[in-house]
Design an enzyme around this catalytic site. Structure first.
Site, PDB file in Angstrom:
ATOM      1  N   SER A  81      -5.596 -31.006   3.494  1.00 55.75           N
ATOM      2  CA  SER A  81      -4.165 -31.227   3.759  1.00 55.75           C
ATOM      3  C   SER A  81      -3.457 -31.479   2.434  1.00 55.75           C
ATOM      4  CB  SER A  81      -4.011 -32.465   4.644  1.00 55.75           C
ATOM      5  OG  SER A  81      -2.644 -32.807   4.811  1.00 55.75           O
TER       6      SER A  81
ATOM      7  N   TYR B 105      -5.694 -41.230   7.360  1.00 52.50           N
ATOM      8  CA  TYR B 105      -5.621 -39.763   7.303  1.00 52.50           C
ATOM      9  C   TYR B 105      -5.784 -39.285   5.860  1.00 52.50           C
ATOM     10  CZ  TYR B 105      -3.933 -35.015   8.351  1.00 52.50           C
ATOM     11  OH  TYR B 105      -3.834 -33.646   8.498  1.00 52.50           O
TER      12      TYR B 105
HETATM   13  N1  LIG Z   1      -0.119 -29.247  11.231  1.00 49.44           N
HETATM   14  C1  LIG Z   1      -0.007 -29.717   9.997  1.00 49.44           C
HETATM   15  O1  LIG Z   1       1.106 -29.963   9.515  1.00 49.44           O
HETATM   16  C2  LIG Z   1      -1.239 -29.924   9.153  1.00 49.44           C
HETATM   17  C3  LIG Z   1      -1.050 -30.178   7.800  1.00 49.44           C
HETATM   18  C4  LIG Z   1      -2.169 -30.373   6.992  1.00 49.44           C
HETATM   19  C5  LIG Z   1      -3.427 -30.319   7.532  1.00 49.44           C
HETATM   20  N2  LIG Z   1      -3.602 -30.079   8.856  1.00 49.44           N
HETATM   21  C6  LIG Z   1      -4.974 -30.042   9.363  1.00 49.44           C
HETATM   22  O2  LIG Z   1      -5.192 -28.804   9.980  1.00 49.44           O
HETATM   23  C7  LIG Z   1      -6.264 -28.932  10.917  1.00 49.44           C
HETATM   24  C8  LIG Z   1      -5.838 -28.293  12.219  1.00 49.44           C
HETATM   25  O3  LIG Z   1      -4.755 -29.028  12.741  1.00 49.44           O
HETATM   26  P1  LIG Z   1      -3.530 -28.348  13.504  1.00 49.44           P
HETATM   27  O4  LIG Z   1      -2.301 -28.735  12.795  1.00 49.44           O
HETATM   28  O5  LIG Z   1      -3.810 -26.935  13.770  1.00 49.44           O
HETATM   29  O6  LIG Z   1      -3.528 -29.231  14.838  1.00 49.44           O
HETATM   30  P2  LIG Z   1      -3.843 -28.868  16.351  1.00 49.44           P
HETATM   31  O7  LIG Z   1      -3.762 -30.169  17.078  1.00 49.44           O
HETATM   32  O8  LIG Z   1      -2.996 -27.737  16.793  1.00 49.44           O
HETATM   33  O9  LIG Z   1      -5.361 -28.356  16.299  1.00 49.44           O
HETATM   34  C9  LIG Z   1      -6.446 -29.209  16.115  1.00 49.44           C
HETATM   35  C10 LIG Z   1      -7.556 -28.742  17.024  1.00 49.44           C
HETATM   36  O10 LIG Z   1      -8.715 -29.539  16.747  1.00 49.44           O
HETATM   37  C11 LIG Z   1      -9.299 -29.908  17.984  1.00 49.44           C
HETATM   38  N3  LIG Z   1     -10.046 -31.134  17.824  1.00 49.44           N
HETATM   39  C12 LIG Z   1      -9.585 -32.397  17.682  1.00 49.44           C
HETATM   40  N4  LIG Z   1     -10.604 -33.256  17.596  1.00 49.44           N
HETATM   41  C13 LIG Z   1     -11.735 -32.523  17.677  1.00 49.44           C
HETATM   42  C14 LIG Z   1     -13.122 -32.839  17.667  1.00 49.44           C
HETATM   43  N5  LIG Z   1     -13.536 -34.103  17.575  1.00 49.44           N
HETATM   44  N6  LIG Z   1     -14.023 -31.837  17.762  1.00 49.44           N
HETATM   45  C15 LIG Z   1     -13.595 -30.553  17.879  1.00 49.44           C
HETATM   46  N7  LIG Z   1     -12.316 -30.191  17.930  1.00 49.44           N
HETATM   47  C16 LIG Z   1     -11.393 -31.168  17.824  1.00 49.44           C
HETATM   48  C17 LIG Z   1      -8.118 -30.073  18.938  1.00 49.44           C
HETATM   49  O11 LIG Z   1      -8.531 -29.996  20.305  1.00 49.44           O
HETATM   50  C18 LIG Z   1      -7.223 -28.922  18.514  1.00 49.44           C
HETATM   51  O12 LIG Z   1      -7.532 -27.751  19.222  1.00 49.44           O
HETATM   52  C19 LIG Z   1      -6.553 -30.422  11.018  1.00 49.44           C
HETATM   53  O13 LIG Z   1      -7.698 -30.721  10.247  1.00 49.44           O
HETATM   54  C20 LIG Z   1      -5.320 -31.052  10.423  1.00 49.44           C
HETATM   55  O14 LIG Z   1      -5.591 -32.331   9.886  1.00 49.44           O
HETATM   56  C21 LIG Z   1      -2.530 -29.870   9.684  1.00 49.44           C
END
Ligand SMILES: NC(=O)c1ccc[n+]([C@@H]2O[C@H](COP(=O)([O-])OP(=O)(O)OC[C@H]3O[C@@H](n4cnc5c(N)ncnc54)[C@H](O)[C@@H]3O)[C@@H](O)[C@H]2O)c1
Length: 277
Positions: free
Chosen positions: A146, A159
């Site tokens: 991130s 986080y």
């Molecule tokens: N959306 C943002 O702005 C952003 C920014 C930086 C980093 N991220 C990172 O990107 C990654 C994906 O997040 P996203 O934004 O697509 O969110 P999202 O909530 O759309 O997707 C996350 C997915 O991970 C799954 N998940 C959660 N806990 C889990 C577990 N214990 N085992 C297996 N699956 C699990 C959820 O069911 C979901 O499908 C994450 O690591 C998040 O920290 C997101």
């Protein structure tokens, strides 16, 4: 070299593949010909992604997986290798959001956030990479960190700790493995339009602004497709740390590299920025 590789004959594993960035990446890798194993805590969303891939003519398999359970991750690696014999792309992506002032944060919050976001990646690494080293073909490991793994954010200490950890383990592993054919990248997304804010753990002050922050992400966030394209590009031409989109991440990242103190005001203003609508 093209940024759009031909992935026919390649096998990919995407954790957290049922939503957001993981979903977009699974669809894109399948579009370019990879067979994608879509693993998610929610079996229903993983299955929906598999159906979408198959409807577009691609090949995929859904798995219910909790990445914070090392035995489950080990079992997934065993079953994928038994079925495929190799894994060319491992995308350790599953993660959860957390925001809260420290006095409202709990011990369980720390355990959950570190357990999913950091140990979940570590378990993926530990279960898959020794097998990938034996398969006798090059491979890519892409870990979703991130912007919060490169610069701090107030009221997001668990986080940030998890995501700085993902950047560190990715850099360390790449130093160990790149000469042995496995490139490791840390993807560092900025603000991306996914459900992460609405589904994340929120405490105290941040619980009060969750709705507005969620709207901000929906209105101003970049598309998860943009992140998926950056992942595809780093598979084609490996990069170690991949800020995406650059317009969100690069300036704070460079300031932090000059002096951590320089980004403290920015770290404090994040809450104000995401609640201004
Ligand atoms: N959306 C943002 O702005 C952003 C920014 C930086 C980093 N991220 C990172 O990107 C990654 C994906 O997040 P996203 O934004 O697509 O969110 P999202 O909530 O759309 O997707 C996350 C997915 O991970 C799954 N998940 C959660 N806990 C889990 C577990 N214990 N085992 C297996 N699956 C699990 C959820 O069911 C979901 O499908 C994450 O690591 C998040 O920290 C997101």
């Amino acid at each position: 070299m093209s940024n759009e590789p031909n992935l026919h004959g390649k096998v990919a594993v995407v954790t957290g593949g049922g939503s957001g960035i993981g979903r977009a990446t699974a669809l894109l890798l399948a579009h370019h010909g990879a067979k994608v194993h879509v693993a998610d805590l929610r079996a229903d969303t993983a299955e929906e992604v598999v159906r979408a891939i198959e409807a577009a003519g691609g090949s995929a398999v859904a798995h219910a997986l909790d990445v914070s359970d090392p035995d489950a991750v080990e079992a997934l690696a065993g079953s994928v290798f038994a079925e495929e014999g190799h894994v060319d792309i491992l995308h350790n992506n599953a993660g959860i959001g957390h925001g809260g002032n420290i006095e409202a944060t709990t011990f369980e919050d720390w355990q959950r956030v570190i357990g999913v976001n950091l140990l979940g990646v570590a378990y993926g690494v530990q279960a898959f990479i020794p097998r990938m080293l034996k398969q006798g073909r090059p491979a890519s490991v892409v870990n979703t960190a991130s912007m919060a793994g490169l610069v701090p954010t107030a009221k997001m200490a668990p986080y940030c700790a998890s995501k700085f950890g993902v950047v560190g383990l990715s850099e360390s592993l790449n130093a160990e493995l790149s000469k042995r054919g496995i490139h490791v990248s840390a993807i560092c997304p900025g603000i991306i339009d996914t459900p992460i804010v609405s589904t994340g753990i929120v405490r105290g002050d941040i619980a009060d602004i969750q709705g507005r922050a969620s709207s901000y992400y929906a209105k101003h966030g970049a598309s998860p497709d943009e992140v998926a394209q950056a992942i595809l590009a780093t598979i084609a031409r490996p990069r170690l740390v991949v800020p995406v989109p650059r317009r969100h991440v690069t300036v704070p990242y460079l300031l932090h590299r000059i002096s951590p103190r320089l980004v403290q005001p920015l770290a404090r203003s994040f809450e104000r920025i995401v609640t201004r609508g």
